[in-house]
Design a protein around this motif. Structure first.
Motif, PDB file in Angstrom:
ATOM      1  N   PRO A 221       0.787  -1.234   0.000  1.00 11.45           N
ATOM      2  CA  PRO A 221       0.000   0.000   0.000  1.00 11.45           C
ATOM      3  C   PRO A 221       0.820   1.285   0.000  1.00 11.45           C
ATOM      4  O   PRO A 221       0.313   2.330  -0.408  1.00 11.45           O
ATOM      5  CB  PRO A 221      -0.860  -0.117   1.261  1.00 11.45           C
ATOM      6  CG  PRO A 221      -0.154  -1.103   2.137  1.00 11.45           C
ATOM      7  CD  PRO A 221       0.550  -2.037   1.196  1.00 11.45           C
ATOM      8  N   TYR A 222       2.079   1.216   0.435  1.00 15.64           N
ATOM      9  CA  TYR A 222       2.909   2.427   0.487  1.00 15.64           C
ATOM     10  C   TYR A 222       3.923   2.509  -0.650  1.00 15.64           C
ATOM     11  O   TYR A 222       4.633   3.490  -0.779  1.00 15.64           O
ATOM     12  CB  TYR A 222       3.654   2.497   1.822  1.00 15.64           C
ATOM     13  CG  TYR A 222       2.730   2.402   3.005  1.00 15.64           C
ATOM     14  CD1 TYR A 222       1.797   3.405   3.267  1.00 15.64           C
ATOM     15  CD2 TYR A 222       2.772   1.300   3.854  1.00 15.64           C
ATOM     16  CE1 TYR A 222       0.941   3.320   4.359  1.00 15.64           C
ATOM     17  CE2 TYR A 222       1.911   1.212   4.943  1.00 15.64           C
ATOM     18  CZ  TYR A 222       1.004   2.222   5.180  1.00 15.64           C
ATOM     19  OH  TYR A 222       0.148   2.134   6.253  1.00 15.64           O
ATOM     20  N   GLY A 223       3.988   1.475  -1.460  1.00 14.33           N
ATOM     21  CA  GLY A 223       4.928   1.442  -2.571  1.00 14.33           C
ATOM     22  C   GLY A 223       4.186   1.367  -3.889  1.00 14.33           C
ATOM     23  O   GLY A 223       3.612   2.348  -4.352  1.00 14.33           O
ATOM     24  N   GLU A 224       4.149   0.161  -4.482  1.00 14.17           N
ATOM     25  CA  GLU A 224       3.490  -0.027  -5.778  1.00 14.17           C
ATOM     26  C   GLU A 224       1.989   0.257  -5.725  1.00 14.17           C
ATOM     27  O   GLU A 224       1.355   0.450  -6.760  1.00 14.17           O
ATOM     28  CB  GLU A 224       3.726  -1.449  -6.283  1.00 14.17           C
ATOM     29  CG  GLU A 224       5.179  -1.763  -6.587  1.00 14.17           C
ATOM     30  CD  GLU A 224       5.750  -0.887  -7.676  1.00 14.17           C
ATOM     31  OE1 GLU A 224       5.076  -0.688  -8.700  1.00 14.17           O
ATOM     32  OE2 GLU A 224       6.879  -0.396  -7.501  1.00 14.17           O
ATOM     33  N   GLY A 225       1.411   0.296  -4.528  1.00 15.72           N
ATOM     34  CA  GLY A 225      -0.022   0.520  -4.381  1.00 15.72           C
ATOM     35  C   GLY A 225      -0.438   1.973  -4.230  1.00 15.72           C
ATOM     36  O   GLY A 225      -1.587   2.250  -3.875  1.00 15.72           O
ATOM     37  N   TRP A 226       0.475   2.911  -4.512  1.00 12.86           N
ATOM     38  CA  TRP A 226       0.087   4.339  -4.452  1.00 12.86           C
ATOM     39  C   TRP A 226      -1.030   4.581  -5.462  1.00 12.86           C
ATOM     40  O   TRP A 226      -1.160   3.865  -6.450  1.00 12.86           O
ATOM     41  CB  TRP A 226       1.291   5.255  -4.709  1.00 12.86           C
ATOM     42  CG  TRP A 226       1.897   5.139  -6.082  1.00 12.86           C
ATOM     43  CD1 TRP A 226       2.868   4.257  -6.477  1.00 12.86           C
ATOM     44  CD2 TRP A 226       1.564   5.902  -7.255  1.00 12.86           C
ATOM     45  NE1 TRP A 226       3.160   4.434  -7.802  1.00 12.86           N
ATOM     46  CE2 TRP A 226       2.382   5.441  -8.308  1.00 12.86           C
ATOM     47  CE3 TRP A 226       0.672   6.937  -7.508  1.00 12.86           C
ATOM     48  CZ2 TRP A 226       2.318   5.977  -9.603  1.00 12.86           C
ATOM     49  CZ3 TRP A 226       0.612   7.471  -8.790  1.00 12.86           C
ATOM     50  CH2 TRP A 226       1.437   6.986  -9.824  1.00 12.86           C
ATOM     51  N   LEU A 227      -1.859   5.602  -5.206  1.00 10.25           N
ATOM     52  CA  LEU A 227      -3.023   5.841  -6.055  1.00 10.25           C
ATOM     53  C   LEU A 227      -2.820   6.982  -7.049  1.00 10.25           C
ATOM     54  O   LEU A 227      -2.995   6.796  -8.248  1.00 10.25           O
ATOM     55  CB  LEU A 227      -4.258   6.125  -5.197  1.00 10.25           C
ATOM     56  CG  LEU A 227      -4.621   5.034  -4.179  1.00 10.25           C
ATOM     57  CD1 LEU A 227      -5.872   5.437  -3.404  1.00 10.25           C
ATOM     58  CD2 LEU A 227      -4.799   3.691  -4.846  1.00 10.25           C
ATOM     59  N   VAL A 228      -2.497   8.170  -6.534  1.00  9.05           N
ATOM     60  CA  VAL A 228      -2.321   9.330  -7.415  1.00  9.05           C
ATOM     61  C   VAL A 228      -1.182  10.199  -6.903  1.00  9.05           C
ATOM     62  O   VAL A 228      -0.791  10.120  -5.739  1.00  9.05           O
ATOM     63  CB  VAL A 228      -3.611  10.205  -7.515  1.00  9.05           C
ATOM     64  CG1 VAL A 228      -4.765   9.410  -8.104  1.00  9.05           C
ATOM     65  CG2 VAL A 228      -3.989  10.810  -6.174  1.00  9.05           C
ATOM     66  N   LYS A 229      -0.674  11.044  -7.798  1.00 12.92           N
ATOM     67  CA  LYS A 229       0.289  12.084  -7.426  1.00 12.92           C
ATOM     68  C   LYS A 229      -0.368  13.419  -7.735  1.00 12.92           C
ATOM     69  O   LYS A 229      -1.047  13.567  -8.757  1.00 12.92           O
ATOM     70  CB  LYS A 229       1.596  11.919  -8.201  1.00 12.92           C
ATOM     71  CG  LYS A 229       2.305  10.627  -7.835  1.00 12.92           C
ATOM     72  CD  LYS A 229       3.650  10.485  -8.492  1.00 12.92           C
ATOM     73  CE  LYS A 229       4.273   9.153  -8.069  1.00 12.92           C
ATOM     74  NZ  LYS A 229       5.625   8.985  -8.572  1.00 12.92           N
ATOM     75  N   ILE A 230      -0.166  14.374  -6.818  1.00 16.20           N
ATOM     76  CA  ILE A 230      -0.801  15.682  -6.981  1.00 16.20           C
ATOM     77  C   ILE A 230       0.207  16.816  -6.852  1.00 16.20           C
ATOM     78  O   ILE A 230       1.266  16.667  -6.231  1.00 16.20           O
ATOM     79  CB  ILE A 230      -1.939  15.900  -5.963  1.00 16.20           C
ATOM     80  CG1 ILE A 230      -1.408  15.945  -4.521  1.00 16.20           C
ATOM     81  CG2 ILE A 230      -3.023  14.841  -6.120  1.00 16.20           C
ATOM     82  CD1 ILE A 230      -2.432  16.410  -3.498  1.00 16.20           C
TER      83      ILE A 230
END
Length: 132
Positions: A100-109
């Motif tokens: 969830p904290y690596g490859e599972g990131w959702l978006v960048k803002i």
């Protein structure tokens, strides 16, 4: 599924979302859901991201994740404009559970108001809200 963890370099929102602000680029952040959130959801089977350019408002839902148990809103820990979406999760959302904290990131803002970070919790304060 990943082991329970709450990295110290992240900021946490009460709705079980996280933000990673890059010290080298403090006007941008990567967002995702916490280990606790993915564990409560169970196996995540679908991620419905917003389009690039979408404006996020702190404390407001911006996406949905669907698990075998429920469909849940993902709440923005910070306000900003989406500049990147983790498209790999659209094809296979398994990384949300596995990392969830690596490859599972959702978006960048791109942050609209970097001072909003002050409203978020560090790992210790977030863990305390979980009763840990």
């Amino acid at each position: 599924m990943a082991e329970a963890s709450y990295p110290e370099d992240l900021l946490y929102h009460a709705e079980h979302d996280w933000a990673r602000v890059d010290p080298a680029n403090p006007d941008s952040a990567t967002l995702g859901i916490t280990w606790y959130a993915q564990d409560a959801l169970g196996e995540v089977v679908f991620f419905d991201p917003p389009p690039l350019g979408t404006a996020l408002t702190q404390d407001e839902p911006y996406a949905e994740v669907e698990s075998v148990k429920a469909v849940s809103d993902v709440v923005a820990p910070l306000s900003g404009e989406i500049v990147e979406v983790n498209e790999a999760l659209v094809e296979d959302s398994k990384a949300i559970n596995d990392d969830p904290y690596g490859e599972g990131w959702l978006v960048k803002i791109r942050l609209a108001d970097p001072s909003e970070r002050d409203a978020l919790m560090d790992a210790g304060a977030y863990i305390a809200t979980l009763g840990g």
